[in-house]
Design an enzyme around this catalytic site. Sequence first.
Site, PDB file in Angstrom:
ATOM      1  N   ASP A  23       1.093  -1.127   0.477  1.00 48.54           N
ATOM      2  CA  ASP A  23      -0.125  -0.034   0.209  1.00 48.54           C
ATOM      3  C   ASP A  23       1.157   1.564  -0.152  1.00 48.54           C
ATOM      4  O   ASP A  23       0.140   2.297  -0.247  1.00 48.54           O
ATOM      5  CB  ASP A  23      -1.126  -0.078   1.297  1.00 48.54           C
ATOM      6  CG  ASP A  23      -0.318   0.213   2.482  1.00 48.54           C
ATOM      7  OD1 ASP A  23       0.887  -0.366   2.848  1.00 48.54           O
ATOM      8  OD2 ASP A  23      -0.627   0.198   3.738  1.00 48.54           O
TER       9      ASP A  23
ATOM     10  N   GLU B  47      13.476  -3.153  11.739  1.00 55.71           N
ATOM     11  CA  GLU B  47      14.927  -2.906  10.983  1.00 55.71           C
ATOM     12  C   GLU B  47      16.071  -2.548  11.391  1.00 55.71           C
ATOM     13  O   GLU B  47      17.280  -3.448  11.115  1.00 55.71           O
ATOM     14  CB  GLU B  47      14.509  -1.623   9.681  1.00 55.71           C
ATOM     15  CG  GLU B  47      12.790  -2.041   9.731  1.00 55.71           C
ATOM     16  CD  GLU B  47      12.023  -1.229  10.329  1.00 55.71           C
ATOM     17  OE1 GLU B  47      10.948  -0.826   9.546  1.00 55.71           O
ATOM     18  OE2 GLU B  47      11.940  -1.741  11.472  1.00 55.71           O
TER      19      GLU B  47
END
Length: 327
Positions: free
Chosen positions: A192, A280
């Site tokens: 998205d 991350e």
Amino acid sequence: MKIETHLKNEIGRLCVKDGTKFNVLCILILSTVLVVLLYMDSQKGIGLRVKQRIYVKSISRQLKGLKELPETSNHPTAVTKSRIKPKVIPLIYTVTPTYYRLTQMADLTRFANTLRNVRRLHWIVVEDWTFTNHNVHDLLHTSNIPFTYIAQATRETSNASKGNDQKNSALEWINKNHRFGEPAVVYFADDDNTYDLRLFEEMRYTKKLSMWPVGFSGAMRLEKPIVKDGKVTNFSAWWSNHRVFAVDMAGFAINTNVLWDYYPMRFETIVPAKTCCMAETHFLEQCCTREDIEPKADNCTKVYVWHTKTVKPGLRVGQSKNEDIYV
């Protein structure tokens, strides 16, 4: 050969006179015949050599023609792309975790329309479920993008960031299927988000780890690496003082060699309670330091990806029409 033998026999018979063979006349006749035969053999050799030259030139022209042929593939748009040997251009593995919601097909369709314009890309879509969705598979098939579609449900024991199990499944697939030695990079892309095509060409030649700004990330206008003299020295991002790599998932790419050099490279799926937004940095800390970062997007001064979200449609309750049509 039969004619030559016959001539020699006839000459030998004629040259026999009074028991004396090979007189002066016979010697002259024999010499003449030998000269003629040698001349004929030399002409045959010349003809053979000429034929060989013609054959070699013909083969050379055919090989040259093959080298000049444009690349072909099953991809219908391949003929419009530049004539560059595929292996010269690094491959981009784009990993996209996805899950069922009302806007899933709309998001994947929009993202597919972006990726179909990117050369040398393999799309790995991982469904957060125990099996794949045939509607999603049909969409991927008709997109004409090389893809792999697999299912990996989030494990019950996982309490880390959403999508980590799916990313790990994709990394495992790459480890098993990528041809070692072929240049490639891995990029984790939500379905998205919004992507500028220039982003993919920026990341394609990543040597180890590359980074760039991400718009609308971390409740900020943008998050970005801070670059000084071509090196990343810090980050302008949320909670940057607590993260070695304060970067959004959409803000970096790694070279596939990292997956073997630091095997097994995986995202954590079990983390301490109240741990947030560390996926991350914990992933990248397994293989890299800040000195390894290659700043992209004009030294991190341009935004080529935005962390957007599709608004959930406001549907009326109790609708029954058209429920047989998958949206």
